[in-house]
Write a protein that holds these residues in place. Structure first.
Motif, PDB file in Angstrom:
ATOM      1  N   GLY A  25      37.708  31.283  19.488  1.00  0.00           N
ATOM      2  CA  GLY A  25      38.419  31.606  20.713  1.00  0.00           C
ATOM      3  C   GLY A  25      37.520  32.061  21.845  1.00  0.00           C
ATOM      4  N   SER A  26      36.217  31.970  21.687  1.00  0.00           N
ATOM      5  CA  SER A  26      35.337  32.420  22.759  1.00  0.00           C
ATOM      6  C   SER A  26      35.219  31.349  23.838  1.00  0.00           C
ATOM      7  N   SER A  27      34.871  31.791  25.024  1.00  0.00           N
ATOM      8  CA  SER A  27      34.711  30.894  26.158  1.00  0.00           C
ATOM      9  C   SER A  27      33.264  30.912  26.599  1.00  0.00           C
ATOM     10  N   ASP A  28      32.934  30.025  27.491  1.00  0.00           N
ATOM     11  CA  ASP A  28      31.587  30.061  28.022  1.00  0.00           C
ATOM     12  C   ASP A  28      31.451  31.192  29.039  1.00  0.00           C
ATOM     13  N   PHE A  29      30.231  31.528  29.361  1.00  0.00           N
ATOM     14  CA  PHE A  29      29.938  32.677  30.204  1.00  0.00           C
ATOM     15  C   PHE A  29      30.581  32.551  31.582  1.00  0.00           C
ATOM     16  N   ALA A  30      30.509  31.375  32.173  1.00  0.00           N
ATOM     17  CA  ALA A  30      31.059  31.175  33.514  1.00  0.00           C
ATOM     18  C   ALA A  30      32.567  31.414  33.537  1.00  0.00           C
ATOM     19  N   LYS A  31      33.249  30.978  32.488  1.00  0.00           N
ATOM     20  CA  LYS A  31      34.699  31.152  32.430  1.00  0.00           C
ATOM     21  C   LYS A  31      35.062  32.633  32.301  1.00  0.00           C
ATOM     22  N   ILE A  32      34.302  33.370  31.490  1.00  0.00           N
ATOM     23  CA  ILE A  32      34.552  34.804  31.330  1.00  0.00           C
ATOM     24  C   ILE A  32      34.340  35.523  32.654  1.00  0.00           C
ATOM     25  N   LEU A  33      33.266  35.183  33.334  1.00  0.00           N
ATOM     26  CA  LEU A  33      32.969  35.801  34.621  1.00  0.00           C
ATOM     27  C   LEU A  33      34.037  35.456  35.652  1.00  0.00           C
ATOM     28  N   GLU A  34      34.468  34.223  35.658  1.00  0.00           N
ATOM     29  CA  GLU A  34      35.512  33.794  36.588  1.00  0.00           C
ATOM     30  C   GLU A  34      36.817  34.548  36.337  1.00  0.00           C
ATOM     31  N   ASN A  35      37.183  34.704  35.074  1.00  0.00           N
ATOM     32  CA  ASN A  35      38.410  35.430  34.739  1.00  0.00           C
ATOM     33  C   ASN A  35      38.321  36.901  35.134  1.00  0.00           C
ATOM     34  N   SER A  36      37.151  37.494  34.957  1.00  0.00           N
ATOM     35  CA  SER A  36      36.962  38.891  35.329  1.00  0.00           C
ATOM     36  C   SER A  36      37.102  39.077  36.838  1.00  0.00           C
ATOM     37  N   ILE A  37      36.515  38.175  37.606  1.00  0.00           N
ATOM     38  CA  ILE A  37      36.618  38.252  39.061  1.00  0.00           C
ATOM     39  C   ILE A  37      38.063  38.055  39.507  1.00  0.00           C
ATOM     40  N   ALA A  38      38.758  37.143  38.875  1.00  0.00           N
ATOM     41  CA  ALA A  38      40.166  36.911  39.209  1.00  0.00           C
ATOM     42  C   ALA A  38      41.010  38.145  38.910  1.00  0.00           C
ATOM     43  N   GLN A  39      40.704  38.829  37.812  1.00  0.00           N
ATOM     44  CA  GLN A  39      41.452  40.033  37.455  1.00  0.00           C
ATOM     45  C   GLN A  39      41.208  41.145  38.477  1.00  0.00           C
ATOM     46  N   VAL A  40      39.974  41.307  38.927  1.00  0.00           N
ATOM     47  CA  VAL A  40      39.658  42.301  39.953  1.00  0.00           C
ATOM     48  C   VAL A  40      40.392  41.955  41.244  1.00  0.00           C
ATOM     49  N   ASN A  41      40.394  40.686  41.609  1.00  0.00           N
ATOM     50  CA  ASN A  41      41.091  40.245  42.815  1.00  0.00           C
ATOM     51  C   ASN A  41      42.582  40.534  42.731  1.00  0.00           C
ATOM     52  N   GLN A  42      43.168  40.272  41.582  1.00  0.00           N
ATOM     53  CA  GLN A  42      44.591  40.519  41.388  1.00  0.00           C
ATOM     54  C   GLN A  42      44.902  42.009  41.505  1.00  0.00           C
ATOM     55  N   THR A  43      44.056  42.847  40.948  1.00  0.00           N
ATOM     56  CA  THR A  43      44.245  44.292  41.032  1.00  0.00           C
ATOM     57  C   THR A  43      44.195  44.747  42.485  1.00  0.00           C
ATOM     58  N   GLN A  44      43.260  44.213  43.246  1.00  0.00           N
ATOM     59  CA  GLN A  44      43.150  44.590  44.652  1.00  0.00           C
ATOM     60  C   GLN A  44      44.357  44.112  45.457  1.00  0.00           C
ATOM     61  N   GLN A  45      44.840  42.918  45.178  1.00  0.00           N
ATOM     62  CA  GLN A  45      46.005  42.408  45.895  1.00  0.00           C
ATOM     63  C   GLN A  45      47.254  43.231  45.591  1.00  0.00           C
ATOM     64  N   GLN A  46      47.427  43.626  44.326  1.00  0.00           N
ATOM     65  CA  GLN A  46      48.576  44.463  43.967  1.00  0.00           C
ATOM     66  C   GLN A  46      48.515  45.803  44.681  1.00  0.00           C
ATOM     67  N   ALA A  47      47.328  46.395  44.757  1.00  0.00           N
ATOM     68  CA  ALA A  47      47.172  47.675  45.439  1.00  0.00           C
ATOM     69  C   ALA A  47      47.480  47.534  46.930  1.00  0.00           C
ATOM     70  N   GLU A  48      46.998  46.462  47.540  1.00  0.00           N
ATOM     71  CA  GLU A  48      47.272  46.236  48.960  1.00  0.00           C
ATOM     72  C   GLU A  48      48.760  46.032  49.209  1.00  0.00           C
ATOM     73  N   ASP A  49      49.437  45.301  48.319  1.00  0.00           N
ATOM     74  CA  ASP A  49      50.877  45.085  48.458  1.00  0.00           C
ATOM     75  C   ASP A  49      51.640  46.398  48.360  1.00  0.00           C
ATOM     76  N   MET A  50      51.244  47.237  47.387  1.00  0.00           N
ATOM     77  CA  MET A  50      51.913  48.532  47.236  1.00  0.00           C
ATOM     78  C   MET A  50      51.686  49.408  48.470  1.00  0.00           C
ATOM     79  N   ALA A  51      50.474  49.399  49.005  1.00  0.00           N
ATOM     80  CA  ALA A  51      50.164  50.203  50.189  1.00  0.00           C
ATOM     81  C   ALA A  51      50.959  49.699  51.402  1.00  0.00           C
ATOM     82  N   ALA A  52      51.075  48.382  51.531  1.00  0.00           N
ATOM     83  CA  ALA A  52      51.840  47.823  52.648  1.00  0.00           C
ATOM     84  C   ALA A  52      53.314  48.183  52.544  1.00  0.00           C
ATOM     85  N   LYS A  53      53.860  48.137  51.327  1.00  0.00           N
ATOM     86  CA  LYS A  53      55.263  48.523  51.128  1.00  0.00           C
ATOM     87  C   LYS A  53      55.472  49.987  51.475  1.00  0.00           C
TER      88      LYS A  53
END
Length: 106
Positions: free
Chosen positions: A32-60
Motif C-alpha cells: 500500500g505504499s506510494s512513491d515519494f512524489a505522491k506522498i508529498l503531493e498528498n501532504s501539501i494538499a492536506q495542508v492546503n485543505q486545512t488552510q482553506q477550512q480555517a479561512e472559510d470559518m474566519a469569513a463566516k
C-alpha cells in the motif's frame, strides 16, 4: 494529523540515504505504499485543505454567522498555521538533504 504519509516519506528518505552511503537497506516499499512524489503531493494538499477550512470559518465568523464560534475559529486558524509551519520545515529538510547529496564527491 495523519502521520502515515510522513512515516512513509521518512522510510523513503532513509532508504535513499542508505543507498547513497553504499549500505544496503530494507526495501521502503511496503504493501500500500506510494512513491515519494505522491506522498508529498498528498501532504501539501492536506495542508492546503486545512488552510482553506480555517479561512472559510474566519469569513463566516466575520460575516456574523451564528454557527461560527470564536474559539473554534481561532483553533482552526492555529491548526492551519502549525500545519503550514510543519510543511515549511519538511521542505527545508528536503532542500538540505538534496544539497548534501549534490555536494557528495563521487
Amino acid at each position: 494529523m495523519d502521520t502515515k504519509g510522513i512515516d512513509q516519506m521518512l522510510s523513503v528518505l532513509r532508504a535513499t540515504a542508505a543507498q547513497a552511503s553504499g549500505r544496503t537497506a530494507e526495501a521502503p516499499a511496503t504493501e500500500g505504499s506510494s512513491d515519494f512524489a505522491k506522498i508529498l503531493e498528498n501532504s501539501i494538499a492536506q495542508v492546503n485543505q486545512t488552510q482553506q477550512q480555517a479561512e472559510d470559518m474566519a469569513a463566516k465568523f466575520a460575516a456574523g454567522d451564528s454557527t461560527a464560534n470564536l474559539h473554534e475559529v481561532m483553533i482552526s486558524l492555529q491548526k492551519a498555521n502549525l500545519s503550514f509551519q510543519e510543511m515549511v520545515q519538511v521542505r527545508n529538510k528536503l532542500v538540505t538533504a538534496y544539497n548534501d547529496v549534490m555536494n557528495m564527491s563521487v
